[in-house]
Scaffold this active site. Structure first.
Site, PDB file in Angstrom:
ATOM      1  N   HIS A  75     -19.996  26.346 -28.309  1.00  0.00           N
ATOM      2  CA  HIS A  75     -21.256  25.770 -28.788  1.00  0.00           C
ATOM      3  C   HIS A  75     -21.764  24.687 -27.826  1.00  0.00           C
ATOM      4  CE1 HIS A  75     -18.794  22.859 -31.507  1.00  0.00           C
ATOM      5  NE2 HIS A  75     -18.898  22.381 -30.306  1.00  0.00           N
ATOM      6  N   HIS A  76     -20.940  24.328 -26.865  1.00  0.00           N
ATOM      7  CA  HIS A  76     -21.423  23.408 -25.835  1.00  0.00           C
ATOM      8  C   HIS A  76     -22.107  24.168 -24.707  1.00  0.00           C
ATOM      9  CE1 HIS A  76     -19.262  19.957 -27.535  1.00  0.00           C
ATOM     10  NE2 HIS A  76     -18.386  20.856 -27.898  1.00  0.00           N
TER      11      HIS A  76
ATOM     12  N   TRP B 150     -18.881  13.206 -17.416  1.00  0.00           N
ATOM     13  CA  TRP B 150     -17.497  13.158 -17.890  1.00  0.00           C
ATOM     14  C   TRP B 150     -16.943  14.566 -18.053  1.00  0.00           C
ATOM     15  CZ3 TRP B 150     -14.510  14.386 -22.304  1.00  0.00           C
ATOM     16  CH2 TRP B 150     -15.195  15.041 -23.330  1.00  0.00           C
TER      17      TRP B 150
ATOM     18  N   GLU C 161     -10.746  18.143 -28.558  1.00  0.00           N
ATOM     19  CA  GLU C 161     -10.700  16.736 -28.178  1.00  0.00           C
ATOM     20  C   GLU C 161     -11.583  15.873 -29.080  1.00  0.00           C
ATOM     21  OE1 GLU C 161      -9.088  14.799 -26.179  1.00  0.00           O
ATOM     22  OE2 GLU C 161     -10.403  13.047 -26.187  1.00  0.00           O
TER      23      GLU C 161
ATOM     24  N   HIS D  49     -13.607  20.676 -27.178  1.00  0.00           N
ATOM     25  CA  HIS D  49     -13.998  20.559 -28.567  1.00  0.00           C
ATOM     26  C   HIS D  49     -12.874  20.046 -29.450  1.00  0.00           C
ATOM     27  CE1 HIS D  49     -16.641  20.507 -31.852  1.00  0.00           C
ATOM     28  NE2 HIS D  49     -15.604  20.891 -32.546  1.00  0.00           N
TER      29      HIS D  49
ATOM     30  N   HIS E  55     -18.335   5.764 -17.687  1.00  0.00           N
ATOM     31  CA  HIS E  55     -18.491   5.274 -19.056  1.00  0.00           C
ATOM     32  C   HIS E  55     -17.911   6.293 -20.030  1.00  0.00           C
ATOM     33  CE1 HIS E  55     -20.275   4.105 -22.875  1.00  0.00           C
ATOM     34  NE2 HIS E  55     -20.863   5.285 -22.939  1.00  0.00           N
TER      35      HIS E  55
ATOM     36  N   SER F 242      -9.482   7.345 -45.311  1.00  0.00           N
ATOM     37  CA  SER F 242      -8.819   7.813 -46.529  1.00  0.00           C
ATOM     38  C   SER F 242      -7.770   6.829 -47.031  1.00  0.00           C
ATOM     39  CB  SER F 242      -8.149   9.169 -46.295  1.00  0.00           C
ATOM     40  OG  SER F 242      -9.089  10.096 -45.834  1.00  0.00           O
TER      41      SER F 242
ATOM     42  N   LYS G 153     -14.473  16.481 -47.287  1.00  0.00           N
ATOM     43  CA  LYS G 153     -13.927  15.137 -47.097  1.00  0.00           C
ATOM     44  C   LYS G 153     -14.896  14.070 -47.602  1.00  0.00           C
ATOM     45  CE  LYS G 153     -10.538  15.647 -43.624  1.00  0.00           C
ATOM     46  NZ  LYS G 153      -9.534  14.687 -44.000  1.00  0.00           N
TER      47      LYS G 153
ATOM     48  N   SER H  92       0.433  11.099 -20.584  1.00  0.00           N
ATOM     49  CA  SER H  92       0.690  10.042 -21.556  1.00  0.00           C
ATOM     50  C   SER H  92       0.392  10.517 -22.971  1.00  0.00           C
ATOM     51  CB  SER H  92      -0.158   8.826 -21.191  1.00  0.00           C
ATOM     52  OG  SER H  92      -0.315   7.997 -22.305  1.00  0.00           O
ATOM     53  N   SER H  93      -0.744  11.198 -23.128  1.00  0.00           N
ATOM     54  CA  SER H  93      -1.104  11.662 -24.468  1.00  0.00           C
ATOM     55  C   SER H  93      -0.100  12.668 -24.991  1.00  0.00           C
ATOM     56  CB  SER H  93      -2.467  12.341 -24.462  1.00  0.00           C
ATOM     57  OG  SER H  93      -3.455  11.427 -24.179  1.00  0.00           O
TER      58      SER H  93
ATOM     59  N   ARG I 217     -30.645  13.972 -20.797  1.00  0.00           N
ATOM     60  CA  ARG I 217     -29.618  12.953 -20.624  1.00  0.00           C
ATOM     61  C   ARG I 217     -29.246  12.871 -19.146  1.00  0.00           C
ATOM     62  NH1 ARG I 217     -24.107  15.908 -22.854  1.00  0.00           N
ATOM     63  NH2 ARG I 217     -23.012  14.089 -22.107  1.00  0.00           N
TER      64      ARG I 217
ATOM     65  N   ASP J  16      11.674   3.012 -36.280  1.00  0.00           N
ATOM     66  CA  ASP J  16      10.921   2.966 -35.023  1.00  0.00           C
ATOM     67  C   ASP J  16      10.406   4.369 -34.748  1.00  0.00           C
ATOM     68  OD1 ASP J  16      10.090   2.584 -32.231  1.00  0.00           O
ATOM     69  OD2 ASP J  16      11.227   0.725 -32.360  1.00  0.00           O
TER      70      ASP J  16
ATOM     71  N   TYR K  99     -12.250  16.354 -32.073  1.00  0.00           N
ATOM     72  CA  TYR K  99     -11.575  16.188 -33.364  1.00  0.00           C
ATOM     73  C   TYR K  99     -10.355  15.306 -33.244  1.00  0.00           C
ATOM     74  CZ  TYR K  99     -15.013  19.002 -35.421  1.00  0.00           C
ATOM     75  OH  TYR K  99     -16.225  19.427 -35.857  1.00  0.00           O
TER      76      TYR K  99
ATOM     77  N   THR L 266     -15.542  19.486 -43.568  1.00  0.00           N
ATOM     78  CA  THR L 266     -15.975  18.117 -43.314  1.00  0.00           C
ATOM     79  C   THR L 266     -16.736  17.584 -44.521  1.00  0.00           C
ATOM     80  OG1 THR L 266     -16.223  18.796 -41.022  1.00  0.00           O
ATOM     81  CG2 THR L 266     -17.077  16.633 -41.611  1.00  0.00           C
TER      82      THR L 266
HETATM   83  C1  HEM Z   1     -21.335  -0.039 -26.565  1.00  0.00           C
HETATM   84  C2  HEM Z   1     -21.802   1.021 -27.093  1.00  0.00           C
HETATM   85  C3  HEM Z   1     -22.251   2.201 -26.274  1.00  0.00           C
HETATM   86  C4  HEM Z   1     -23.437   2.335 -25.614  1.00  0.00           C
HETATM   87  C5  HEM Z   1     -24.570   1.365 -25.566  1.00  0.00           C
HETATM   88  C6  HEM Z   1     -23.410   3.614 -24.982  1.00  0.00           C
HETATM   89  C7  HEM Z   1     -24.430   4.126 -24.215  1.00  0.00           C
HETATM   90  C8  HEM Z   1     -24.426   5.365 -23.618  1.00  0.00           C
HETATM   91  C9  HEM Z   1     -25.502   5.946 -22.905  1.00  0.00           C
HETATM   92  C10 HEM Z   1     -26.846   5.321 -22.716  1.00  0.00           C
HETATM   93  C11 HEM Z   1     -25.115   7.165 -22.478  1.00  0.00           C
HETATM   94  C12 HEM Z   1     -25.978   8.170 -21.794  1.00  0.00           C
HETATM   95  C13 HEM Z   1     -25.817   8.334 -20.392  1.00  0.00           C
HETATM   96  C14 HEM Z   1     -26.756   9.401 -19.927  1.00  0.00           C
HETATM   97  O1  HEM Z   1     -26.585  10.571 -20.284  1.00  0.00           O
HETATM   98  O2  HEM Z   1     -27.695   9.068 -19.201  1.00  0.00           O
HETATM   99  C15 HEM Z   1     -23.776   7.355 -22.894  1.00  0.00           C
HETATM  100  C16 HEM Z   1     -23.022   8.479 -22.643  1.00  0.00           C
HETATM  101  C17 HEM Z   1     -21.776   8.723 -23.187  1.00  0.00           C
HETATM  102  N1  HEM Z   1     -21.072   7.895 -24.048  1.00  0.00           N
HETATM  103 FE1  HEM Z   1     -21.652   6.067 -24.624  1.00  0.00          FE
HETATM  104  N2  HEM Z   1     -22.227   4.225 -25.262  1.00  0.00           N
HETATM  105  C18 HEM Z   1     -21.496   3.385 -26.051  1.00  0.00           C
HETATM  106  C19 HEM Z   1     -20.248   3.609 -26.566  1.00  0.00           C
HETATM  107  C20 HEM Z   1     -19.534   4.786 -26.411  1.00  0.00           C
HETATM  108  C21 HEM Z   1     -18.277   5.042 -27.025  1.00  0.00           C
HETATM  109  C22 HEM Z   1     -17.481   4.093 -27.929  1.00  0.00           C
HETATM  110  C23 HEM Z   1     -17.922   6.270 -26.675  1.00  0.00           C
HETATM  111  C24 HEM Z   1     -16.639   6.873 -27.178  1.00  0.00           C
HETATM  112  C25 HEM Z   1     -16.072   7.919 -26.842  1.00  0.00           C
HETATM  113  C26 HEM Z   1     -18.941   6.809 -25.801  1.00  0.00           C
HETATM  114  C27 HEM Z   1     -18.925   8.046 -25.205  1.00  0.00           C
HETATM  115  C28 HEM Z   1     -19.899   8.525 -24.357  1.00  0.00           C
HETATM  116  C29 HEM Z   1     -19.832   9.781 -23.672  1.00  0.00           C
HETATM  117  C30 HEM Z   1     -18.701  10.798 -23.745  1.00  0.00           C
HETATM  118  C31 HEM Z   1     -20.992   9.900 -22.927  1.00  0.00           C
HETATM  119  C32 HEM Z   1     -21.395  11.072 -22.046  1.00  0.00           C
HETATM  120  C33 HEM Z   1     -21.197  10.720 -20.626  1.00  0.00           C
HETATM  121  C34 HEM Z   1     -21.735  11.781 -19.757  1.00  0.00           C
HETATM  122  O3  HEM Z   1     -22.904  12.130 -19.903  1.00  0.00           O
HETATM  123  O4  HEM Z   1     -20.968  12.313 -18.937  1.00  0.00           O
HETATM  124  N3  HEM Z   1     -19.911   5.868 -25.671  1.00  0.00           N
HETATM  125  N4  HEM Z   1     -23.368   6.246 -23.592  1.00  0.00           N
HETATM  126 CU    CU Z   2     -17.711  20.892 -29.703  1.00  0.00          CU
END
Ligand code: HEM
Ligand code: CU
Ligand code: CU
Lengths: 282, 176, 524
Positions: free
Chosen positions: C301-302, C141, C254, C252, C76, C267, C330, C168-169, C449, C105, C256, C327
């Site tokens: 800080h992480h 992740w 990332e 980090h 996710h 803006s 802004k 790609s990025s 978490r 283009d 931003y 920030t």
């Molecule tokens: C549909 C809306 C979303 C829901 C309901 C949702 C829900 C969750 C939940 C419940 C977790 C926690 C997992 C855990 O630690 O047990 C999580 C982790 C995370 N979410 Fe989302 N999320 C959503 C959208 C997004 C979006 C748009 C991003 C954009 C970048 C995102 C990025 C992340 C990241 C980076 C984690 C950390 C994963 C990890 O712990 O390795 N999420 N999300």
């Molecule tokens: Cu950070």
């Protein structure tokens, strides 16, 4: 042109009341005994952390009210539908400087007490008791390295039955927060906790004491706490360590000094042959 | 669009590509940089004997409590310090003993990695002799006592009075 | 020369059907593909999120075994970050950067095609890793070793996918930088560029700065796993903490990378619907640049709980708190832009205001996380989950929705159903807060978490959060419906559908023709 679809006032009222609801939910959580906020602080560090958090929240709330007060006033008054004509200013160095400087000052005010606490947190010197906590996949091992109880060594595993997890049995009061062997420490004594790990990263956390320290295989780290009151305090592993990361809680039992002495004696008797848990690291 | 623009573009492409290759290298450069940083700040462990100034002064006014710790990872060994803690004056040289025993029926080799708390102790901890300088090979059932000889530099900050020295034995893959 | 021909080669004949999309070098086609890809990945990541929230609906294990749960959270996170948010911004850049600077283009049209087509490959790798023996990566992740050294083939597929996404990025970023620096219409000086273009320029620099470092990190992980190196393995003289330093040196900046283009979008939208120029344009530029620079020196800080030396902790605390200053500037500038404007509240404006409102909450919890003692308490708990969803979902994602509603009329020449679009906003706003606001309290109360199961005291808030998340998820299907409905038909959009829109793209017909600005416009 498309704006008419937004019946202005009603939407704003909705937004306003949603905000209020959110922030009042915060207010009720600020109560120290709420189960939705920090657990009651049980050490000096936890108390300082708690106080700084409260301070930070008040500051945030104040800024929030000022910024969004202005913004929502503007949203209500400066709208085309009320016939408001747009001004055309777009620059003011003075204003920019002011709103760079003020946040800076506020941040300094917040950093100051935090700095003191950080220094205090790092001061692990002259402990009364040193305990090593070793993270295993998936349990904790404890070795009393120094101080009263030296030589005691045991594992501490989740004691919640699998049936409760699977839902075939009713869940108990301390579901997932109970272990077979509690870590026992005396009240009011400085406890230094050394963390390390057997396999992957883990982290040792007891919220009520404000301590959290990663446990790293091959390396030791340390932290400390002094418990204010006897009682049982619960925490969990907080660094993803694989499958059963959610199932390796930490339970610290704080006892009066004499009870602790008794516990040490019992423990020593029970395990005539104490083996350093390190030896079981397979 | 003229051809000129394209040339400039290719020029820039080249520069940016080189830059990203450099940054890829930078990722790797962070490894020695981190080690260097840890060395300077004394965080990391070096598996070599330290050279100690002969006329180092013993600071009798201070006493440092040293806790000794031992861990084994993935080896059928038992490993423990023979004394759990010692007191030392900075500048004074000291010997402590550790004991390992191989409780399996196979010859196994392992390497000990030291770790200190507080982490900057590394900078002040001078070891002349340590079982961590080489790998240890233990026959089935063998038990061995091994000394660590060291001195703590009197330069160590005055507010330090309790430290931990920890060793972890890791299994060595055959052939290493 | 080749590049020039590419651009012009399509004048009369573009291949039709699927081949048109496979071979296209047109920035509009590629932008469209990026956006669709990103939405598809958003649905996949959203499906995984729904799985997580369903498991967390009640205490106990009901539908996802712990190992699979970990794979769900890991994928996710990865899919949302690398598959949904980043490609969406690149897609917006593809569409809008040439239109807003008056270029025909992108600078490297063919490379543009490659950098897009790498994405589906990486996406497939990530998704299919669920079905290989050992399952998908389950180390989070952030894939910290030694845990990530333990997984099976799924981890290698993830590493490979990250490499591809990184490549790609980097290509995308190089393209964007070159386009912006070399291909602006005559008269458009840097300080006349629209904010969206500015923020993307800075973002693209951040990308070429840190994506290669990520590639290096995962390569080290790969060689540690398979080729006997010990970068991160204590037994061989390495250090697992080193991984975290290198990862967050990428990680980090990332975050931003995921928020600066959002700042740019907001803006653009706020001045348009306030009918008033952006307040403090140059300070916005400087603020963006200083955020980008500061973002490179705050990574640890992480890592406040790994046991850094005191000075390290203090340095990273101060540096992090400092980021709050630009920030804040802004946010104040946006407020000042709205002040005494003549505002209307079309859908893009709603998303922009929603963005500011919720992003500020995420910013506050960010400052709170910067304070070391508090962070030590909340690190790796649901508080952090709440924090970064406030900045990523109601930040990055809301800005992307705002951008789509802002530019969709230009892209397809039709106006979407505004009633439905506004409803999309309000539902997203409400469900988002229901899902994530309560998570702050879960974290503070002690819920870690990345756990599939929790103790009973957390039950009620988790249920609320899950209900909010389901609502939020369903609402996004509604977004799909709105967009498809708009593409299929609907009221014709004017060339300048927003009265206050002053950037170059509004001088073009709607829908924007396949080739635009072949003779550069002149900027006064
Ligand atoms: C549909 C809306 C979303 C829901 C309901 C949702 C829900 C969750 C939940 C419940 C977790 C926690 C997992 C855990 O630690 O047990 C999580 C982790 C995370 N979410 Fe989302 N999320 C959503 C959208 C997004 C979006 C748009 C991003 C954009 C970048 C995102 C990025 C992340 C990241 C980076 C984690 C950390 C994963 C990890 O712990 O390795 N999420 N999300
Ligand atoms: Cu950070
Ligand atoms: Cu864990």
């Amino acid at each position: 042109m498309w704006g008419e679809y937004m019946s202005s006032k009603s939407v704003m009222t909705l937004l306003g009341s949603a905000t209020l609801a959110l922030y009042s939910s915060m207010a009720f959580s600020l109560d120290e005994t709420s189960k939705y906020f920090h657990p009651q602080p049980q050490s000096v560090i936890a108390q300082e952390t708690y106080d700084q958090h409260i301070l930070a929240l008040w500051i945030c709330l104040a800024i929030f009210i000022v910024v969004f007060g202005v913004m929502f006033y503007s949203i209500l008054k400066h709208r085309k539908s009320t016939g408001y004509k747009a001004a055309n200013f777009h620059h003011s160095t003075v204003v920019e400087i002011i709103w760079t400087a003020i946040p800076l000052l506020i941040l300094i005010a917040m950093a100051f007490p935090a700095t003191k606490t950080v220094v205090a947190m790092k001061d692990t010197s002259e402990p009364d008791i040193t305990i090593k906590a070793t993270g295993y996949q998936w349990m904790w091992g404890y070795d009393y390295l120094q101080g009263e109880g030296e030589g005691i060594s045991f594992f501490s595993k989740l004691s919640t039955p699998v049936a409760q997890v699977k839902g075939t049995e009713a869940k108990g009061e301390n579901y997932l927060l109970e272990v077979d062997n509690n870590v026992v420490v005396p009240v009011g004594k400085k406890i230094r906790v050394i963390t390390t790990a057997n396999d992957v990263l883990h982290a040792w956390w007891v919220p009520a004491f404000g301590v959290k320290q990663d446990a790293i295989p091959g390396f030791i780290r340390d932290t400390w706490f002094t418990a204010n009151k006897p009682g049982v305090y619960r925490g969990q592993c907080v660094e993803l360590c694989g499958k059963d990361h959610g199932y390796m809680p930490i339970v610290v039992e704080v006892m009066e000094a004499d009870k602790y002495t008794q516990w040490v004696a019992d423990k020593k008797k029970a395990s005539a042959a104490v083996v350093n848990t390190a030896a079981v690291g397979n | 669009m003229t051809q000129g623009v394209t040339k400039i573009n290719l020029e820039m492409l080249k520069k940016l590509l080189i830059f990203s290759v450099i940054m890829f290298g930078f990722g790797y450069a962070l490894v020695p940089m981190y080690e260097k940083f840890c060395e300077v700040t004394g965080i990391n462990n070096l598996l070599q004997p330290d050279v100690v100034d002969k006329n180092i002064k013993v600071d009798m006014t201070r006493t440092i409590a040293i806790e000794l710790d031992a861990n084994v990872r993935g080896l059928p060994w038992q490993f423990k310090p023979l004394q759990s803690n010692v007191k030392i004056h900075p500048g004074e040289s000291l010997e402590v003993m550790y004991e390992i025993s191989n409780v399996s029926d196979q010859e196994i080799s392992g390497q000990a990695i030291p770790s200190y708390s507080p982490r900057f102790l590394e900078k002040y901890m001078k070891k002349f002799e340590c079982f961590c300088f080489t790998k240890q090979v233990l026959k089935p059932g063998e038990t061995r006592q091994m000394p660590v000889k060291f001195v703590i530099d009197p330069q160590i900050p005055v507010d330090v009075n309790t430290v931990t020295i920890s060793y972890t034995f890791f299994a060595l893959q055959p052939g290493k | 020369m080749a590049v020039v021909q590419d651009v012009h080669g399509h004048h009369d004949h573009h291949p039709s059907g699927i081949m048109r999309w496979v071979t296209t070098t047109n920035h509009k086609d590629i932008g469209t593909m990026y956006l669709w890809f990103s939405f598809a990945m958003f649905l996949v990541g959203g499906f995984l999120a729904m799985g997580i929230r369903a498991e967390l609906f009640m205490p106990g294990i009901q539908i996802l075994e712990p190992e699979l749960f970990n794979s769900f959270t890991t994928l996710h996170g990865l899919i949302m970050v690398f598959g949904a948010i980043m490609p969406a911004f690149v897609g917006l850049a593809n569409w809008q950067v040439p239109l807003m600077i008056g270029a025909p283009d992108m600078a490297f049209a063919r490379m543009n095609n490659w950098s897009f087509w790498l994405l589906p490959v990486a996406g497939m790798l990530l998704v299919s890793s669920f079905f290989v023996p050992g399952g998908a990566a389950a180390g989070g992740w952030t894939f910290y070793p030694p845990l990530s050294a333990q997984g099976g083939m799924g981890v290698d597929m993830m590493i490979f996918a990250v490499h591809i996404l990184g490549a790609s990025s980097i290509m995308g970023a190089i393209n964007i930088i070159t386009t912006i620096l070399n291909m602006r219409a005559p008269g458009m000086t840097l300080m006349k560029m629209p904010m969206f273009v500015w923020t993307w320029l800075i973002t693209a620099y951040l990308l070429v700065l840190v994506m290669p470092v990520l590639a290096g990190t995962v390569t080290m992980l790969l060689t540690d796993r398979h080729f006997g190196t010990s970068f991160f393995n204590a037994a061989g003289g390495g250090d697992p903490v080193l991984f975290q330093h290198i990862f967050w040196f990428f990680g980090h900046p990332e975050v931003y990378i995921m928020i600066l283009p959002a700042f740019g979008i907001v803006s653009e939208i706020i001045p348009t619907f306030s009918r008033k120029p952006l307040f403090g344009y140059s300070s916005m530029v400087y603020a963006t640049a200083s955020i980008a620079i500061l973002s490179c020196i705050v990574w640890a800080h992480h890592m406040f709980t790994v046991g850094m030396p005191t000075v390290g902790q203090l340095f990273f605390m101060y540096a992090t708190m400092l980021i709050a200053v630009p920030t804040g500037v802004k946010v104040f500038n946006w407020t000042a832009t709205m002040w005494r404007g003549s505002m209307t509240f079309e859908t893009p404006m709603l998303f922009a205001i929603g963005f500011i409102f919720l992003f500020v909450i995420g910013g506050f919890s960010g400052v709170i996380c910067a304070i070391v003692p508090i962070d030590i308490q909340v690190q790796d708990t649901y508080y952090v989950i709440a924090h970064f969803h406030y900045v990523l979902v109601s930040g990055a994602l809301f800005a992307i929705f705002g951008a789509v509603y802002y530019w969709l009329p230009k892209w397809c020449g039709r106006m979407y159903d505004v009633k439905l679009a506004n409803m999309h906003f309000w539902l997203s706003m409400i469900f988002f807060n229901v899902a994530f606001f309560v998570q702050h309290f879960l974290g503070l109360a002690g819920m870690p978490r990345r756990i599939p199961d929790y103790s009973l005291q957390f039950a009620d808030f988790n249920m609320i959060s899950s209900i909010g998340a389901f609502g939020f998820g369903l609402t996004q299907l509604f977004f799909l419906y709105i967009v498809i409905k708009c593409i299929r038909g609907g009221e014709k959009a004017a060339d300048r559908p927003w009265e206050g829109g002053n950037t170059l793209e509004w001088t073009l017909p709607s829908p924007a023709p396949y080739h635009t600005f072949e003779t550069p416009p002149v900027i006064k």
